[in-house]
Design an enzyme around this catalytic site. Structure first.
Site, PDB file in Angstrom:
ATOM      1  N   PRO A 182       0.832  -1.206   0.000  1.00  0.00           N
ATOM      2  CA  PRO A 182       0.000   0.000   0.000  1.00  0.00           C
ATOM      3  C   PRO A 182       0.865   1.255   0.000  1.00  0.00           C
ATOM      4  CG  PRO A 182       0.037  -1.023   2.181  1.00  0.00           C
ATOM      5  CD  PRO A 182       0.779  -1.936   1.274  1.00  0.00           C
ATOM      6  N   ALA A 186       0.103   5.426  -0.090  1.00  0.00           N
ATOM      7  CA  ALA A 186      -0.863   6.524  -0.159  1.00  0.00           C
ATOM      8  C   ALA A 186      -0.545   7.447  -1.327  1.00  0.00           C
ATOM      9  CB  ALA A 186      -0.861   7.308   1.152  1.00  0.00           C
ATOM     10  N   CYS A 192       3.164   3.352   9.359  1.00  0.00           N
ATOM     11  CA  CYS A 192       3.239   4.664   8.708  1.00  0.00           C
ATOM     12  C   CYS A 192       3.973   5.673   9.592  1.00  0.00           C
ATOM     13  CB  CYS A 192       1.843   5.178   8.381  1.00  0.00           C
ATOM     14  SG  CYS A 192       1.892   6.768   7.527  1.00  0.00           S
ATOM     15  N   GLY A 245      10.499  -2.856   1.498  1.00  0.00           N
ATOM     16  CA  GLY A 245      11.444  -1.755   1.691  1.00  0.00           C
ATOM     17  C   GLY A 245      12.725  -1.931   0.899  1.00  0.00           C
ATOM     18  N   GLY A 297       6.589  -1.354  -3.036  1.00  0.00           N
ATOM     19  CA  GLY A 297       5.828  -0.115  -3.033  1.00  0.00           C
ATOM     20  C   GLY A 297       6.502   0.874  -3.959  1.00  0.00           C
TER      21      GLY A 297
END
Length: 237
Positions: free
Chosen positions: A20, A22, A105, A204, A227
């Site tokens: 995910p 944002a 987060c 990561g 990501g």
């Protein structure tokens, strides 16, 4: 549980997930990553408090195409009642395949709410929220963590929830202080296997195939979650 799609992945490894992100992992981007081979995709992070207070904008953010399945909705917040109501709304309106709770987060406005990585550092509250979420849905629950947040590391966290039926964990291999740069701690991701028997995804700093293979080999994880590594190159999958 026939509804638990994670079980089918046990035979199909390594798992490739779109993490995910944002502002980036919207339906159009998820569809593209899925087309290029992502096994599972996550929504952008959605606020349970916004859903609790009836935010149509947040609900709109979570809409998806059925070709994205399995599709996991990621939620953040720090109030268990907000989580429970948000899950009931999402199950009725969106019908995803699973839910993910964000404990990683590092964004200040999220930390100020006691959510994200701040929630990871509160072992009592984080356990209560996971229990509330498990009681609110029959869909599989996953969680996203960092290697360390404030004084709590991923091992402390996993020990605290070892008796709960979490299907998968995604570990971002950096501490809260590292934010999104610096080296990934492969040793603590490897060590986490002793404390969690479900699916483990490493996340990561993975930007190409050789980095993904190195992480899988050195940690023994079930797969990787990309990501930032997928931005501008969804064909990475």
């Amino acid at each position: 549980n026939m509804k638990n799609f994670w079980i089918s992945f046990k035979k199909n490894k390594p798992i490739l997930a779109l993490a995910p992100l944002a502002g980036f992992t919207d339906s159009a981007f998820r569809l593209m990553c899925k087309k290029f081979g992502a096994d599972v995709v996550y929504s952008e992070m959605a606020s349970v408090s916004a859903l609790y207070h009836g935010s149509d904008k947040t609900l709109e953010l979570l809409k998806f195409s059925k070709t994205e399945r399995p599709y996991v909705v990621q939620l953040f917040g720090s109030d268990k009642n907000h989580f429970i109501k948000a899950i009931k709304i999402i199950e009725k309106e969106i019908k995803p395949d699973g839910f993910d709770i964000n404990f990683g987060c590092p964004v200040k406005k999220v930390l100020k709410q006691g959510a994200g990585a701040k929630l990871m550092s509160d072992l009592k509250l984080s356990r209560e929220i996971i229990l509330a979420v498990l009681s609110a849905t029959k869909l599989p629950i996953s969680i996203k963590l960092r290697t360390e947040s404030f004084s709590v590391n991923v091992i402390d966290f996993l020990k605290n929830i070892s008796d709960l039926s979490i299907s998968a964990i995604m570990i971002h291999g950096r501490t809260l202080n590292q934010l999104f740069s610096g080296s990934i701690d492969l040793s603590i991701i490897k060590k986490s296997r002793k404390y969690f028997s479900g699916i483990i995804l490493a996340n990561g700093g993975i930007n190409n195939l050789s980095e993904a293979l190195k992480v899988i080999k050195k940690t023994g994880v079930d797969g990787v979650a990309l990501g930032r590594g997928a931005l501008g190159q969804p064909w990475i999958f």
